[in-house]
Design an enzyme around this catalytic site. Structure first.
Site, mmCIF file in Angstrom:
data_model
loop_
_atom_site.group_PDB
_atom_site.id
_atom_site.type_symbol
_atom_site.label_atom_id
_atom_site.label_comp_id
_atom_site.label_asym_id
_atom_site.label_seq_id
_atom_site.Cartn_x
_atom_site.Cartn_y
_atom_site.Cartn_z
ATOM 1 N N CYS A 2 49.394 65.590 11.746
ATOM 2 C CA CYS A 2 48.961 66.602 10.698
ATOM 3 C C CYS A 2 48.350 66.139 9.613
ATOM 4 C CB CYS A 2 50.217 67.439 10.122
ATOM 5 S SG CYS A 2 51.435 67.877 11.563
ATOM 6 N N ARG A 27 42.800 66.621 12.118
ATOM 7 C CA ARG A 27 43.935 65.928 12.631
ATOM 8 C C ARG A 27 44.900 66.828 12.991
ATOM 9 N NH1 ARG A 27 45.169 60.643 9.641
ATOM 10 N NH2 ARG A 27 47.201 61.089 10.383
ATOM 11 N N TRP A 79 49.732 70.384 13.016
ATOM 12 C CA TRP A 79 49.653 70.504 14.539
ATOM 13 C C TRP A 79 50.985 70.438 14.843
ATOM 14 C CZ3 TRP A 79 51.599 67.199 18.357
ATOM 15 C CH2 TRP A 79 50.870 67.465 19.755
ATOM 16 N N ASN A 103 54.745 64.683 7.783
ATOM 17 C CA ASN A 103 53.962 64.210 8.923
ATOM 18 C C ASN A 103 54.954 63.566 9.788
ATOM 19 O OD1 ASN A 103 51.603 65.437 8.377
ATOM 20 N ND2 ASN A 103 50.462 63.352 8.219
ATOM 21 N N GLY A 104 55.183 63.590 11.080
ATOM 22 C CA GLY A 104 56.059 62.876 11.948
ATOM 23 C C GLY A 104 57.118 63.957 12.624
ATOM 24 N N LYS A 496 37.302 64.478 29.368
ATOM 25 C CA LYS A 496 36.168 65.244 28.461
ATOM 26 C C LYS A 496 36.082 66.695 28.833
ATOM 27 C CE LYS A 496 36.237 63.027 25.822
ATOM 28 N NZ LYS A 496 36.412 61.507 25.012
ATOM 29 N N GLU A 499 39.558 68.439 28.396
ATOM 30 C CA GLU A 499 39.972 68.707 27.011
ATOM 31 C C GLU A 499 39.162 69.746 26.167
ATOM 32 O OE1 GLU A 499 40.238 65.531 24.123
ATOM 33 O OE2 GLU A 499 38.557 64.522 25.209
ATOM 34 N N HIS A 515 42.581 60.591 51.066
ATOM 35 C CA HIS A 515 44.011 60.432 51.120
ATOM 36 C C HIS A 515 44.783 61.416 50.103
ATOM 37 C CE1 HIS A 515 43.577 56.410 52.525
ATOM 38 N NE2 HIS A 515 42.784 56.320 51.450
ATOM 39 N N LYS A 613 43.225 64.956 16.204
ATOM 40 C CA LYS A 613 42.365 63.761 16.338
ATOM 41 C C LYS A 613 43.325 62.376 16.159
ATOM 42 C CE LYS A 613 38.680 61.342 16.633
ATOM 43 N NZ LYS A 613 38.018 61.151 17.972
HETATM 44 C C1 F6R Z 1 40.367 62.166 24.168
HETATM 45 C C2 F6R Z 1 40.639 61.436 22.886
HETATM 46 C C3 F6R Z 1 42.299 61.016 22.994
HETATM 47 C C4 F6R Z 1 42.130 59.460 22.382
HETATM 48 C C5 F6R Z 1 43.804 59.212 22.508
HETATM 49 C C6 F6R Z 1 44.025 57.943 21.690
HETATM 50 O O1 F6R Z 1 38.866 62.360 23.868
HETATM 51 O O2 F6R Z 1 40.091 61.062 21.987
HETATM 52 O O3 F6R Z 1 42.606 60.824 24.647
HETATM 53 O O4 F6R Z 1 41.503 58.671 22.963
HETATM 54 O O5 F6R Z 1 44.569 60.143 21.436
HETATM 55 O O6 F6R Z 1 43.640 57.836 20.161
HETATM 56 P P1 F6R Z 1 43.187 56.482 19.584
HETATM 57 O O7 F6R Z 1 42.224 55.828 20.514
HETATM 58 O O8 F6R Z 1 43.068 56.887 18.281
HETATM 59 O O9 F6R Z 1 44.435 55.670 19.897
#
Ligand code: F6R
Length: 618
Positions: A2, A27, A79, A103-104, A496, A499, A515, A613
């Protein structure tokens, strides 16, 4: 995960609060809320489901004097973790004297709630709080309110005592209605940063929120907390001692403010890859080799004599680690293992002597990866190193060495330029560690042509949009296959696509097909294959044949002169590219594929549903 913003000022704070929340929207964006006060006069809360933009519009219709002109405020973009996406579950949460954003995750919130109920039943005349949300954060508000209202704690002692009551993590901003001219902030497992301005002080979960208002920041360390007033502030350590902290300069970067003429952050970030990869390479290499001032010189020292490398990450960064295993074993002959951070952090780990630990993260704040790093710091590795895009992040601060990705702020939730700079950084590390002149020459040549190679791949975007994306318009499911370094790239391609477009996508090393996954093949499911050429082409062609024999249909990205023919296939020709960096260049068409499919299906490429993010909860 968040986002949090707080402003304590002598002038109205609303615009700064909401603008800050909009900058943090990536975020978390399921709901947003603010509490704004005119100290000594009034206070009001506004919340709404949806992005901060929706809240901004709603606040206009409220025509509230306090919301318009209040000078002290806290805001949150959510979030959801505990409780669904509703106005009631949105922050801020107010209980008695306390209004807070959090947050948390408070893991023992059920026990805290029971404890509060017990305290109320023991105390004659006390009215128990009726919880209106399903959140752990409201329980935290109630608990803090209990400490200040019933136990008589000052806010500093209340915040200092929190870790002894709470299991879990928090980044917290609190207002006590009895002291409305100040806000308090505390950090335990979730990053918080203070911004210092003229006649205004700020707090946020990410400097990005505050960057237009100030360039002066204080990073709170674990356990620290602080009080902010418009013209003063005080930071305390975990024992409650007033401490002075270094003020760090973070110049304003206007690129954070928009997508500069691109239709989305993702489009911008895909297009930036040649430039940011070039910048990263030039920061470390000259045409004759490693530059003197490069961070790689110190990292090489730390890794000297390493006999094993263990890489830890999550998501896309984990996929980058899987590619690095190919690099390190091929170019350095160092056995390399790669593990998901959330597994590593809770298992018994056997560490072979002379093992270097590397964590990979765009944000440097991912809760599981950070916990893994902390475990590694205790565990006796030869060195702990982070590959990271955020220089001020917890991982960079806490690892023994780091290599910055220099990709610039990545706002799109789906990682693109961070991924390709992670792979570039791993190749740079391989270059720095290699003792073999032929390997160094090969890597140097390939790295120097890489920005131009990436640029030439961007040119096939329209072809992907016109010929490849329509194959997925109605798809429910698809399969990505690859061999060698392209096997983890297949995983990244599937991640990619799923998501962003919400199409179910799986990926396999192509040799695994028979397999199990071969059972999925019919004439509907698209099968995506990267065929960059090289020693494994014939093996890949044989796998294509296996699918072809069962009526499968393909999307193939192939190098000039490489033919993995099948009866039902869209073949998109890639430009002539170096094979050494093919994991990087062949990741780009898969990013563009996800982008175009998502746009075609009318979904948001920057903010996929349910995701955020920076994943600062485990
Ligand atoms: C997918 C994506 C996530 C991040 C993951 C780790 O497109 O961006 O899978 O790679 O949440 O995040 P970081 O790299 O910030 O530790």
């Amino acid at each position: 995960m968040c986002g949090i913003v707080g402003v304590v000022s002598s002038t109205p704070c609303k615009t700064r609060l909401i603008d800050g929340l909009e900058r943090l929207e990536y975020r978390g964006y399921d709901s947003a809320g603010v509490a704004i006060l005119q100290p000594g006069v009034s206070g009001e809360i506004a919340k709404s489901v949806g992005a901060p933009r929706v809240l901004r519009e709603q606040m206009v219709t409220l025509e509230s004097e306090t919301l318009e002109n209040g000078t002290v405020g806290i805001g949150h973009t959510r979030w959801a973790t505990h409780g669904g996406v509703t106005d009631k579950n949105a922050h801020p949460h107010q209980v008695g004297r306390i209004t807070l954003v959090h947050n948390g995750v408070i893991e023992n919130y059920v026990e805290l709630k029971a404890l509060l109920a017990e305290k109320h039943s023991e105390s004659a005349g006390s009215i128990p709080h009726v919880f209106s949300s399903q959140t752990d954060s409201e329980v935290l508000s109630a608990f803090l309110n209990y400490l200040v209202s019933e136990e008589g704690f000052d806010m500093d002692t209340a915040l200092q005592s929190l870790p002894s009551h709470i299991h879990g993590t928090y980044g917290l901003v609190v207002i006590d209605s009895e002291k409305p001219e100040e806000i308090w902030v505390a950090r335990s497992g979730s990053p918080m940063i203070i911004g210092l301005g003229d006649e205004s002080n700020y707090v946020a979960s990410d400097a990005l929120a505050l960057n237009p208002y100030t360039e002066n920041f204080i990073y709170l360390d674990e356990g620290e907390f602080a009080m902010l007033a418009p013209k003063s502030f005080q930071v305390f350590d975990a024992e409650g001692n007033a401490i002075s902290k270094r003020v760090e300069k973070l110049p304003y970067v206007s690129e954070n403010d928009g997508h500069n003429g691109y239709s989305s952050f993702m489009a911008k970030e895909i297009a930036e890859q040649p430039a940011v990869i070039g910048r990263l390479i030039r920061a470390h290499l000259s045409p004759s080799g490693l530059k003197d001032g490069s961070e790689l010189v110190a990292l090489r020292q730390k890794m000297l004599g390493a006999e094993n490398i263990h890489i830890i990450a999550c998501g896309t960064s984990f996929n980058a680690g899987l590619v690095a295993k190919y690099y390190f074993e091929k170019y350095l002959n160092i056995p390399t293992s790669v593990e998901i951070a959330s597994e590593f952090r809770y298992r018994d780990v056997a560490i072979p002597p002379k093992t270097v630990f590397i964590c990979v993260s765009q944000s440097g704040e991912t809760a599981d990866t950070l916990a893994a790093l902390r475990k590694a710091n205790e565990a006796g590795y030869q060195a702990t190193i982070s590959l990271c895009n955020v220089a001020t992040s917890s991982m960079v601060r806490e690892s023994q060495g780091s290599l910055m990705l220099q990709a610039g702020v990545e706002v799109g939730v789906a990682s693109t330029k961070a991924f390709t700079t992670q792979l570039t950084a791993f190749l740079l590390l391989a270059f720095a560690l290699s003792e073999c002149e032929a390997t160094k020459k090969l890597l140097l040549e390939s790295l120097f042509r890489l920005p131009a190679d990436c640029e030439s791949v961007l040119n096939i975007s329209d072809e992907i949009k016109d010929r490849a994306a329509p194959l997925f318009q109605e798809s429910q499911s698809c399969l990505f296959l690859g061999r060698g370094e392209q096997a983890p790239i297949a995983l990244e391609g599937a991640l990619k696509l799923k998501e962003l477009s919400y199409i179910h996508a799986e990926a396999y090393a192509a040799g695994e097909l028979k397999h199990g996954p071969l059972a999925l093949i019919d004439d509907v499911i698209p099968v995506v294959i990267n065929a960059p050429g090289g020693a494994l082409t014939e093996k890949l062609a044989a796998n294509v044949e296996e699918v072809n024999a069962r009526g499968g249909r393909f999307l193939v990205f192939s190098a000039p002169g490489v033919d993995v023919h099948s009866d039902n296939q869209v073949d998109i020709k890639m430009p002539e590219l170096s094979l050494v960096t093919a994991a990087i260049t062949y990741a780009i068409p898969l990013q563009m594929l996800s982008y175009h499919v998502t746009v075609l299906r009318g979904q948001n490429v920057d903010k996929p549903r349910n995701l955020a993010k920076s994943v600062t909860v485990e």
